[in-house]
Scaffold this motif. Structure first.
Motif, PDB file in Angstrom:
ATOM      1  N   LYS A 135       0.905  -1.147   0.036  1.00  0.00           N
ATOM      2  CA  LYS A 135      -0.035   0.182   0.072  1.00  0.00           C
ATOM      3  C   LYS A 135       0.823   1.317  -0.026  1.00  0.00           C
ATOM      4  CE  LYS A 135      -3.783  -1.990   2.522  1.00  0.00           C
ATOM      5  NZ  LYS A 135      -4.921  -1.782   1.823  1.00  0.00           N
ATOM      6  N   ASP A 136       0.411   2.242  -0.778  1.00  0.00           N
ATOM      7  CA  ASP A 136       1.258   3.427  -0.924  1.00  0.00           C
ATOM      8  C   ASP A 136       1.377   4.016   0.463  1.00  0.00           C
ATOM      9  OD1 ASP A 136       1.955   3.206  -3.550  1.00  0.00           O
ATOM     10  OD2 ASP A 136       0.379   4.563  -4.226  1.00  0.00           O
ATOM     11  N   GLU A 137       0.158   4.045   1.315  1.00  0.00           N
ATOM     12  CA  GLU A 137       0.185   4.661   2.660  1.00  0.00           C
ATOM     13  C   GLU A 137       1.304   4.193   3.882  1.00  0.00           C
ATOM     14  OE1 GLU A 137      -2.329   3.350   0.482  1.00  0.00           O
ATOM     15  OE2 GLU A 137      -3.942   3.015   2.107  1.00  0.00           O
ATOM     16  N   ALA A 138       1.776   2.948   3.169  1.00  0.00           N
ATOM     17  CA  ALA A 138       2.587   2.382   4.140  1.00  0.00           C
ATOM     18  C   ALA A 138       4.215   2.586   3.780  1.00  0.00           C
ATOM     19  CB  ALA A 138       2.378   0.827   4.300  1.00  0.00           C
ATOM     20  N   LEU A 139       4.356   3.688   2.814  1.00  0.00           N
ATOM     21  CA  LEU A 139       5.672   3.626   2.204  1.00  0.00           C
ATOM     22  C   LEU A 139       6.563   4.611   2.846  1.00  0.00           C
ATOM     23  CD1 LEU A 139       5.231   2.910  -1.600  1.00  0.00           C
ATOM     24  CD2 LEU A 139       5.538   1.171   0.299  1.00  0.00           C
ATOM     25  N   GLY A 140       5.942   5.068   3.831  1.00  0.00           N
ATOM     26  CA  GLY A 140       6.996   6.430   4.420  1.00  0.00           C
ATOM     27  C   GLY A 140       8.193   5.930   5.279  1.00  0.00           C
ATOM     28  N   ARG A 141       8.792   6.871   5.777  1.00  0.00           N
ATOM     29  CA  ARG A 141       9.874   6.494   6.880  1.00  0.00           C
ATOM     30  C   ARG A 141       9.519   7.262   8.226  1.00  0.00           C
ATOM     31  NH1 ARG A 141      11.802   1.817   5.094  1.00  0.00           N
ATOM     32  NH2 ARG A 141      13.103   1.914   3.335  1.00  0.00           N
ATOM     33  N   PRO A 142       9.722   6.795   9.261  1.00  0.00           N
ATOM     34  CA  PRO A 142       9.207   7.375  10.358  1.00  0.00           C
ATOM     35  C   PRO A 142      10.332   8.453  10.795  1.00  0.00           C
ATOM     36  CG  PRO A 142      10.292   5.373  11.218  1.00  0.00           C
ATOM     37  CD  PRO A 142      10.177   5.242   9.718  1.00  0.00           C
ATOM     38  N   PRO A 143       9.636   9.590  11.374  1.00  0.00           N
ATOM     39  CA  PRO A 143      10.629  10.737  11.990  1.00  0.00           C
ATOM     40  C   PRO A 143      11.382  10.393  12.941  1.00  0.00           C
ATOM     41  CG  PRO A 143       8.305  11.019  12.702  1.00  0.00           C
ATOM     42  CD  PRO A 143       8.188   9.684  12.000  1.00  0.00           C
ATOM     43  N   MET A 144      12.439   9.764  12.713  1.00  0.00           N
ATOM     44  CA  MET A 144      13.386   9.188  13.994  1.00  0.00           C
ATOM     45  C   MET A 144      14.425  10.316  13.719  1.00  0.00           C
ATOM     46  SD  MET A 144      13.364   5.324  13.119  1.00  0.00           S
ATOM     47  CE  MET A 144      13.563   4.356  14.665  1.00  0.00           C
ATOM     48  N   TYR A 145      14.752  10.768  15.175  1.00  0.00           N
ATOM     49  CA  TYR A 145      15.607  11.921  15.272  1.00  0.00           C
ATOM     50  C   TYR A 145      16.991  11.777  14.539  1.00  0.00           C
ATOM     51  CZ  TYR A 145      18.213  15.736  17.133  1.00  0.00           C
ATOM     52  OH  TYR A 145      19.269  16.824  17.021  1.00  0.00           O
ATOM     53  N   VAL A 146      17.658  10.708  15.088  1.00  0.00           N
ATOM     54  CA  VAL A 146      18.996  10.237  14.584  1.00  0.00           C
ATOM     55  C   VAL A 146      18.833  10.266  13.156  1.00  0.00           C
ATOM     56  CG1 VAL A 146      21.138   9.071  14.818  1.00  0.00           C
ATOM     57  CG2 VAL A 146      19.713   9.440  16.684  1.00  0.00           C
ATOM     58  N   PHE A 147      18.171   9.244  12.566  1.00  0.00           N
ATOM     59  CA  PHE A 147      18.080   8.926  10.990  1.00  0.00           C
ATOM     60  C   PHE A 147      17.892  10.253  10.376  1.00  0.00           C
ATOM     61  CE2 PHE A 147      17.654   4.736  12.735  1.00  0.00           C
ATOM     62  CZ  PHE A 147      18.478   3.864  11.970  1.00  0.00           C
ATOM     63  N   SER A 148      16.715  11.025  10.536  1.00  0.00           N
ATOM     64  CA  SER A 148      16.427  12.077  10.065  1.00  0.00           C
ATOM     65  C   SER A 148      17.662  13.040  10.015  1.00  0.00           C
ATOM     66  CB  SER A 148      15.361  12.933  10.633  1.00  0.00           C
ATOM     67  OG  SER A 148      14.272  11.870  10.809  1.00  0.00           O
ATOM     68  N   GLY A 149      18.484  13.188  11.153  1.00  0.00           N
ATOM     69  CA  GLY A 149      19.507  14.065  11.192  1.00  0.00           C
ATOM     70  C   GLY A 149      20.642  13.779  10.488  1.00  0.00           C
ATOM     71  N   VAL A 150      20.881  12.158  10.307  1.00  0.00           N
ATOM     72  CA  VAL A 150      22.032  12.007   9.387  1.00  0.00           C
ATOM     73  C   VAL A 150      21.667  11.870   7.885  1.00  0.00           C
ATOM     74  CG1 VAL A 150      23.340   9.830   8.783  1.00  0.00           C
ATOM     75  CG2 VAL A 150      22.923  10.302  11.360  1.00  0.00           C
ATOM     76  N   PHE A 151      20.437  11.577   7.510  1.00  0.00           N
ATOM     77  CA  PHE A 151      20.190  11.413   6.346  1.00  0.00           C
ATOM     78  C   PHE A 151      19.599  12.667   5.600  1.00  0.00           C
ATOM     79  CE2 PHE A 151      19.905   7.055   7.877  1.00  0.00           C
ATOM     80  CZ  PHE A 151      20.980   6.640   7.053  1.00  0.00           C
ATOM     81  N   LYS A 152      19.203  13.589   6.714  1.00  0.00           N
ATOM     82  CA  LYS A 152      18.703  14.895   6.173  1.00  0.00           C
ATOM     83  C   LYS A 152      17.548  15.054   5.146  1.00  0.00           C
ATOM     84  CE  LYS A 152      22.535  17.812   7.752  1.00  0.00           C
ATOM     85  NZ  LYS A 152      23.526  16.971   7.984  1.00  0.00           N
ATOM     86  N   GLY A 153      16.620  14.061   5.023  1.00  0.00           N
ATOM     87  CA  GLY A 153      15.564  14.061   3.977  1.00  0.00           C
ATOM     88  C   GLY A 153      16.221  14.021   2.649  1.00  0.00           C
ATOM     89  N   LYS A 154      17.513  13.210   2.486  1.00  0.00           N
ATOM     90  CA  LYS A 154      17.950  13.247   1.075  1.00  0.00           C
ATOM     91  C   LYS A 154      18.247  11.559   0.872  1.00  0.00           C
ATOM     92  CE  LYS A 154      18.745  17.771   0.349  1.00  0.00           C
ATOM     93  NZ  LYS A 154      18.116  18.484  -0.662  1.00  0.00           N
ATOM     94  N   GLY A 155      18.838  11.412  -0.485  1.00  0.00           N
ATOM     95  CA  GLY A 155      19.253   9.985  -0.772  1.00  0.00           C
ATOM     96  C   GLY A 155      18.165   9.340  -0.996  1.00  0.00           C
ATOM     97  N   ILE A 156      18.122   7.969  -0.547  1.00  0.00           N
ATOM     98  CA  ILE A 156      16.793   7.205  -0.955  1.00  0.00           C
ATOM     99  C   ILE A 156      16.206   6.229   0.236  1.00  0.00           C
ATOM    100  CG2 ILE A 156      18.421   5.253  -1.539  1.00  0.00           C
ATOM    101  CD1 ILE A 156      16.471   4.409  -3.816  1.00  0.00           C
ATOM    102  N   ALA A 157      17.127   6.011   1.102  1.00  0.00           N
ATOM    103  CA  ALA A 157      16.519   4.982   1.957  1.00  0.00           C
ATOM    104  C   ALA A 157      15.516   5.928   3.084  1.00  0.00           C
ATOM    105  CB  ALA A 157      17.722   4.292   2.751  1.00  0.00           C
ATOM    106  N   TYR A 158      16.042   6.960   3.229  1.00  0.00           N
ATOM    107  CA  TYR A 158      15.083   8.051   4.119  1.00  0.00           C
ATOM    108  C   TYR A 158      14.571   9.003   3.764  1.00  0.00           C
ATOM    109  CZ  TYR A 158      15.260   4.864   8.537  1.00  0.00           C
ATOM    110  OH  TYR A 158      14.804   4.151   9.099  1.00  0.00           O
ATOM    111  N   ALA A 159      14.427   8.850   2.173  1.00  0.00           N
ATOM    112  CA  ALA A 159      13.983  10.246   1.487  1.00  0.00           C
ATOM    113  C   ALA A 159      12.574  10.246   1.685  1.00  0.00           C
ATOM    114  CB  ALA A 159      14.368   9.918  -0.030  1.00  0.00           C
ATOM    115  N   PRO A 160      11.848  11.416   1.613  1.00  0.00           N
ATOM    116  CA  PRO A 160      10.555  11.727   1.845  1.00  0.00           C
ATOM    117  C   PRO A 160       9.995  11.377   0.355  1.00  0.00           C
ATOM    118  CG  PRO A 160      11.548  13.864   1.409  1.00  0.00           C
ATOM    119  CD  PRO A 160      12.632  12.817   1.636  1.00  0.00           C
ATOM    120  N   MET A 161       8.493  11.081   0.250  1.00  0.00           N
ATOM    121  CA  MET A 161       8.396  10.248  -0.881  1.00  0.00           C
ATOM    122  C   MET A 161       8.354  10.988  -2.385  1.00  0.00           C
ATOM    123  SD  MET A 161       6.861   7.888   0.724  1.00  0.00           S
ATOM    124  CE  MET A 161       6.411   6.849  -0.854  1.00  0.00           C
TER     125      MET A 161
END
Ligand code: HEM
Length: 538
Positions: A135-161
């Motif tokens: 389901k498309d609604e299940a494809l997000g990544r959770p807003p986890m502080y460290v991951f968001s800080g390291v990946f900065k909403g870029k790349g692929i693995a933690y990228a926004p939709m």
């Protein structure tokens, strides 16, 4: 008889007759009355019965409706949560997937749990997980502080939709055109790159004589990072290359620190504590080290990217620049995005593939009968011909052995977390918008419903009666759905070519009188404890 007496008698008779008549009438009236009463009573009873029946049916219907509505919107089963901590205090800090598996045994294949400030839904059933993660609604990544800080909403693995959709397509295309797909014109080229670095591992073993004692962890890491560097950075390495060592060390530190900083993801205020402040600043430093090395490759590729023809074997940096020209989008195709993309594909491939390979060597060392069967199969099928990727289909036992290790030591035991972007209605339950979705791959791979004696190491479970390899629906080491591992084929190629070559040429034994330590360390992935193995030339 006198006339008077006759008259009196007649009167008496009359009276009697009247009385009898009255009596009969009275009785008849009485009977009628009683009958009416009975009928009335029956009528009343009937009415009451109908009402009672109606009430019963209505109540049952209402009750069923309530259950239906309740189940449609019911909060999922799950343990009681403490304020702020949720259930964090219950988790085994070293092996959290085991606690979550125990809870799954109690609360079922889908349950909710609060982990610090994050609401999580844990899924431990393969069929259910497949239904959710498409389901498309299940494809997000959770807003986890460290991951968001390291990946900065870029790349692929933690990228926004919006970014993820584009980059997922780009990376899938890139992997396909560079040989990491079932059918790809560049498959042989990629095979040769992989074989070159398997050969390096073999040289290392051969250089030590007939018998080598080695903790293979670093050498395996070198193998995987070299393949990744060639494909993604266009940079090949030789033995003892310093840049490779720096890259490997930095990734190793980043993944360890990501695991250490894990609690901050659930309780972000911990970042103000000195020990976590230090973790975050070290993380930032090592991420910058990796970016620095990758930047040098980006700059080099930028200088000569215009010379590349479509037919050439492109690395990811070159493919990125070509795509930038094609779609003319600076918003997505900029240098910062490329840095984070490289960081992700490296990170996602190194730990997972290296750890699975280490586990495979450990299981082969312990289960000599399995190792012998793999080697016999390789010798029979390959004879003196050199190994090709396509041989895998004729080597079911080898395939089964790699799969069984990937099952029994699931390297991503909790899966990568997903995030519900909207409410998700699934069977009778609702996963509320804003929940973290945890794919408990460990529990799925240990599920007694699918796996007989799941704790037992048995490659045969992946074979049918005729010895053919079975694709089993509860086997999900790469997770499942639209966001499942994009590098599955590359991972499988690296594992097969490595394992087949090593087993064909070396007998692998445990160092300590046959004993192997299978107890895992759980960081971002599940890794074996450091230990040596013996490699004996055949
Ligand atoms: C044994 C090897 C591997 C295993 C077990 C593995 C496992 C996984 C798992 C469980 C996920 C999470 C999927 C999800 O979120 O639903 C994932 C994601 C990912 N993997 Fe792998 N992986 C392996 C090798 C690789 C390799 C070689 C690459 C290199 C390209 C790679 C690249 C990625 C990327 C980029 C993602 C994020 C996908 C996305 O967010 O769209 N993996 N992997």
């Amino acid at each position: 008889m006198r006339d008077v007496d006759k008259h009196i008698d007649l009167c008496k008779l009359h009276r009697n007759l009247r009385e009898t008549k009255n009596d009969v009438r009275y009785k008849i009236t009485n009977v009628c009355f009683s009958t009416n009463r009975v009928i009335y009573k029956i009528k009343i009873k009937h009415k009451m019965l109908t009402t009672a029946l109606f009430v019963a049916v209505a109540t049952t219907a209402l009750f069923l409706l309530c259950i239906y509505i309740h189940r449609k919107t019911a909060s999922l089963p799950g343990p009681w949560n403490l304020p702020i901590l949720g259930c964090l205090h219950k988790l085994d800090t070293k092996l959290p997937y085991l606690t979550l598996t125990e809870l799954a045994q109690k609360y079922g294949p889908i349950y909710s749990i609060k982990l610090g400030l994050l609401e999580a839904v844990v899924i431990s059933d393969a069929k259910l997980l497949k239904k959710i993660l498409v389901k498309d609604e299940a494809l997000g990544r959770p807003p986890m502080y460290v991951f968001s800080g390291v990946f900065k909403g870029k790349g692929i693995a933690y990228a926004p939709m919006h970014l993820w959709r584009d980059q997922r397509k780009f990376v899938s295309n890139f992997l396909r055109t560079s040989g990491a797909a079932k059918f790809s014109s560049k498959k042989k080229t990629l095979e040769n790159i992989i074989k070159k670095y398997v050969e390096e591992f073999m040289e290392l073993l051969n250089s030590q004589g007939e018998k080598t004692n080695l903790n293979p962890s670093e050498a395996i890491g070198n193998y995987v990072i070299s393949v990744a560097s060639t494909m993604f950075l266009g940079k090949s390495f030789n033995r003892g290359d310093k840049i490779r060592k720096t890259l490997l060390d930095s990734y190793d530190k980043v993944t360890k620190l990501l695991a250490v900083g894990g609690p901050i993801n659930f309780l972000p205020f911990l970042r103000f504590l000195p020990q976590y402040k230090h973790t975050i600043s070290s993380l930032t430093k090592y991420v910058e080290d990796v970016h620095h090395i990758q930047n040098q490759c980006i700059e080099m590729a930028e200088k000569c990217s215009s010379n590349n023809s479509e037919d050439e074997y492109l690395n990811l940096i070159e493919a990125f620049f070509q795509q930038k020209l094609k779609c003319d989008s600076e918003e997505i195709y900029n240098t910062e995005q490329l840095q984070f993309l490289l960081f992700d594909v490296f990170g996602a491939s190194i730990e997972t593939t290296s750890n699975t390979l280490f586990w495979i060597l450990l299981y082969l060392a312990k289960y000599q009968n399995v190792q012998n069967k793999v080697r016999n199969e390789l010798n029979n099928v390959l004879q003196n011909k050199s190994l090709q990727m396509e041989d895998l289909q004729n080597l079911p036992y080898t395939h089964a052995t790699i799969s069984e290790v990937s099952r029994i030591r699931t390297v991503v035991p909790l899966g990568f977390p997903h995030y519900a972007l909207e409410d998700i209605q699934i069977e009778n339950f609702k996963i509320p918008k804003g929940s973290m979705i945890l794919s408990l791959l460990w529990a799925i791979h240990m599920d007694q419903k699918f796996w007989k004696n799941p704790e037992e190491f048995s490659p045969d479970r992946f074979l049918d009666d005729e010895g053919r390899f079975l694709q089993l629906e509860a086997f999900l080491p790469f997770q499942t759905g639209k966001r499942m591992c994009v590098g599955e084929e590359l991972g499988k190629m690296m594992m097969f070519l490595f394992v087949a070559t090593v087993v064909k040429n070396f007998k692998i034994e445990a160092c300590n009188s046959g004993d192997v330590d299978f107890s895992p360390i759980c960081g971002l992935t599940l890794l074996p404890k450091p230990q040596e193995l013996v490699f004996i030339k055949i």
